[in-house]
Design an enzyme around this catalytic site. Structure first.
Site, PDB file in Angstrom:
ATOM      1  N   ASN A  10       0.871  -1.165   0.000  1.00 55.60           N
ATOM      2  CA  ASN A  10       0.000   0.000   0.000  1.00 55.60           C
ATOM      3  C   ASN A  10       0.911   1.219   0.000  1.00 55.60           C
ATOM      4  OD1 ASN A  10      -1.803   2.041   0.469  1.00 55.60           O
ATOM      5  ND2 ASN A  10      -2.788   1.063   2.231  1.00 55.60           N
ATOM      6  N   ARG A  94      -2.455  -2.074  -3.605  1.00 51.60           N
ATOM      7  CA  ARG A  94      -3.681  -1.284  -3.448  1.00 51.60           C
ATOM      8  C   ARG A  94      -3.579  -0.082  -4.386  1.00 51.60           C
ATOM      9  NH1 ARG A  94      -5.300   2.973   1.060  1.00 51.60           N
ATOM     10  NH2 ARG A  94      -7.476   3.173   0.507  1.00 51.60           N
ATOM     11  N   HIS A 183     -12.701   2.730  -0.417  1.00 55.15           N
ATOM     12  CA  HIS A 183     -12.724   1.678   0.621  1.00 55.15           C
ATOM     13  C   HIS A 183     -13.388   0.412   0.078  1.00 55.15           C
ATOM     14  CE1 HIS A 183     -12.880   4.967   3.986  1.00 55.15           C
ATOM     15  NE2 HIS A 183     -11.631   4.581   3.799  1.00 55.15           N
ATOM     16  N   ARG A 244     -11.765  15.104   7.336  1.00 58.59           N
ATOM     17  CA  ARG A 244     -12.534  15.546   6.170  1.00 58.59           C
ATOM     18  C   ARG A 244     -13.963  15.901   6.576  1.00 58.59           C
ATOM     19  NH1 ARG A 244     -11.103  10.259   3.269  1.00 58.59           N
ATOM     20  NH2 ARG A 244      -8.862  10.474   3.101  1.00 58.59           N
ATOM     21  N   ASP A 285      -9.055  11.629  17.052  1.00 55.65           N
ATOM     22  CA  ASP A 285      -9.052  10.272  17.606  1.00 55.65           C
ATOM     23  C   ASP A 285     -10.286  10.103  18.501  1.00 55.65           C
ATOM     24  OD1 ASP A 285      -8.596   7.923  19.172  1.00 55.65           O
ATOM     25  OD2 ASP A 285      -6.491   8.030  18.578  1.00 55.65           O
ATOM     26  N   GLU A 387      -8.256  -5.501   4.887  1.00 53.87           N
ATOM     27  CA  GLU A 387      -8.028  -5.128   3.489  1.00 53.87           C
ATOM     28  C   GLU A 387      -6.831  -5.866   2.899  1.00 53.87           C
ATOM     29  OE1 GLU A 387      -9.153  -0.693   2.854  1.00 53.87           O
ATOM     30  OE2 GLU A 387      -8.785  -0.940   4.982  1.00 53.87           O
TER      31      GLU A 387
END
Ligand code: AMP
Length: 401
Positions: A10, A94, A183, A244, A285, A387
């Site tokens: 990745n 990825r 995703h 975001r 977090d 993933e």
């Protein structure tokens, strides 16, 4: 014996994350991360999982992705797992944006590389780094199949009614503007794992997947196929995320440009990096936000409430999109670990057949599990995502002999 190992890479703009898996039993042989590539303070962290070895860590400048991958190969070689091993079957990469072209994992050749490059305008932050990762790996092992696994592929089954924005069609098509979703590897893995948890085939169930990590997205999956998802042209749309904004009136951008005199780049940074939870309360977090809420911090509480309000709207919307829902599944860092988020997201949605059992929700586990009451009409599940395993599985299915 035929080669059975898959290296999953990745590659980000300044980092490379990797895992080496043995696909005979899907076991993890090693995992690690090179960070701050191109800086003086680069760092490598490597864990040889197969032998229960200790994590090795060092700090030294790593100039570029080639140097990073060489360093990874050296670390793997110390445990007899080097990139030159004949047991390596393929490298799975990825790749964030596959546009409308790539609906499945794809063995990389020059034409594939050219198409990933052509998609850079719609994924300027991600595709260049993914390309660098692939080219670097090709240079190190030119004989080995390199497989691109796209974050967008799972969403290419969305109907046009969900994938198109109501924007002038010619303008949208000219600039390839549509909902792509991201995703996808996680949504695919978790929707299948949720069906398995229910003892059903993916084709038999409708699932809403809530991938709540630092980035967050929801998807509506009908019979194993994605029919809607919350991220759009880019990963900015949809849920409130760590940094975001998710959904906002597009006119916010004109207003900030015209009245706030901000440049397009400044607005891009504001919405992608300085908004979401961090913009609302200074922390992204969820653990820290919960801690502050417990201390009575009003800003943290409001950030949490905005996060939950948005999540609820998507749950309701995707119930409407699917018509009947068998399960909703929480996954990723927040979804897997934050019981208060799961509880609050579902609270008051009894009319949709949704409820969470307090005791079940409080249990900590790495296993897929149900947290709804025994007799619930719609099951609520916590399903850890994986993933890397999904990328390795898809890669091996293409090249394994
Ligand atoms: P991910 O992007 O999937 O790695 O998720 C990272 C995010 O998960 C972090 O930013 C945290 O907000 C959240 N997270 C991780 N562990 C916990 C936990 N134990 N409780 C609440 N949130 C957590």
């Amino acid at each position: 014996m035929s080669p059975s190992r898959v290296l999953v890479l990745n590659s980000g703009s300044s980092s490379v994350k990797y895992q080496l898996l043995d696909m005979r039993d899907s076991s993890r042989l090693a995992a690690g991360l090179v960070e701050r590539i191109g800086e003086e303070t680069s760092r490598l962290r490597h864990t040889p999982l197969a032998r229960g070895g200790e994590t090795r860590e060092w700090n030294a400048p790593v100039a570029d992705h080639e140097a990073a991958l060489k360093a990874v190969s050296q670390e793997l070689a110390k445990d007899g797992l080097g990139l030159d091993s004949p047991e390596l079957a393929a490298i799975g990469h990825r790749v964030v944006h596959g546009g409308q072209t790539f609906t499945e994992p794809t063995v990389v050749d020059e034409a594939v590389l050219a198409e990933i490059e052509r998609l850079i305008p719609v994924a300027p932050l991600h595709n260049p780094a993914n390309l660098t990762g692939i080219r670097t790996a090709q240079a190190l092992r030119p004989d080995l199949p390199q497989v691109a696994v796209f974050d967008t592929a799972f969403h290419t089954t969305m109907p046009e009614s969900a994938a198109r924005y109501a924007i002038d069609v010619r303008t949208a098509d000219e600039h390839r503007i549509r909902r792509y979703g991201f995703h996808g590897t996680s949504h695919a893995y978790v929707s299948r794992a949720t069906a398995k948890l229910l003892g059903k085939a993916p084709e038999e169930v409708n699932v809403i997947v809530l991938h709540l990590g630092n980035g967050a997205s929801a998807s509506a999956v009908r019979g194993g196929k994605c029919v809607d998802t919350s991220m759009g042209l880019t990963p900015l749309e949809g849920l409130v995320m760590g940094t975001r904004s998710g959904d906002a009136d597009p006119a916010v951008i004109f207003h900030l440009a015209r009245v706030g005199k901000m440049s397009i780049d400044e607005i891009d940074t504001l919405l992608n990096k300085k908004s979401g939870l961090v913009g609302l309360c200074g922390d992204n977090d969820m653990r820290e936000i919960r801690r502050r809420i417990d201390e009575g911090d009003a800003r943290a509480q409001l950030a949490f409430d905005i996060y939950i309000h948005r999540l609820k709207k998507y749950i309701g919307a995707y119930c409407a999109v699917l018509g009947t829902v068998d399960a909703i599944a929480f996954t990723a860092g927040v979804g897997e670990n934050a019981a208060p988020v799961r509880e609050a997201a579902v609270a008051g949605l009894e009319i949709l057949g949704l409820a969470v059992d307090g005791e079940r929700n409080a249990v900590r586990s790495d296993e897929p599990r149900l947290i709804s009451p025994e007799d619930a009409r719609v099951k609520v599940a916590v399903v850890p995502t994986d993933e890397e395993l999904e990328i390795a599985t898809q890669t091996y299915a293409l090249v394994g002999r």
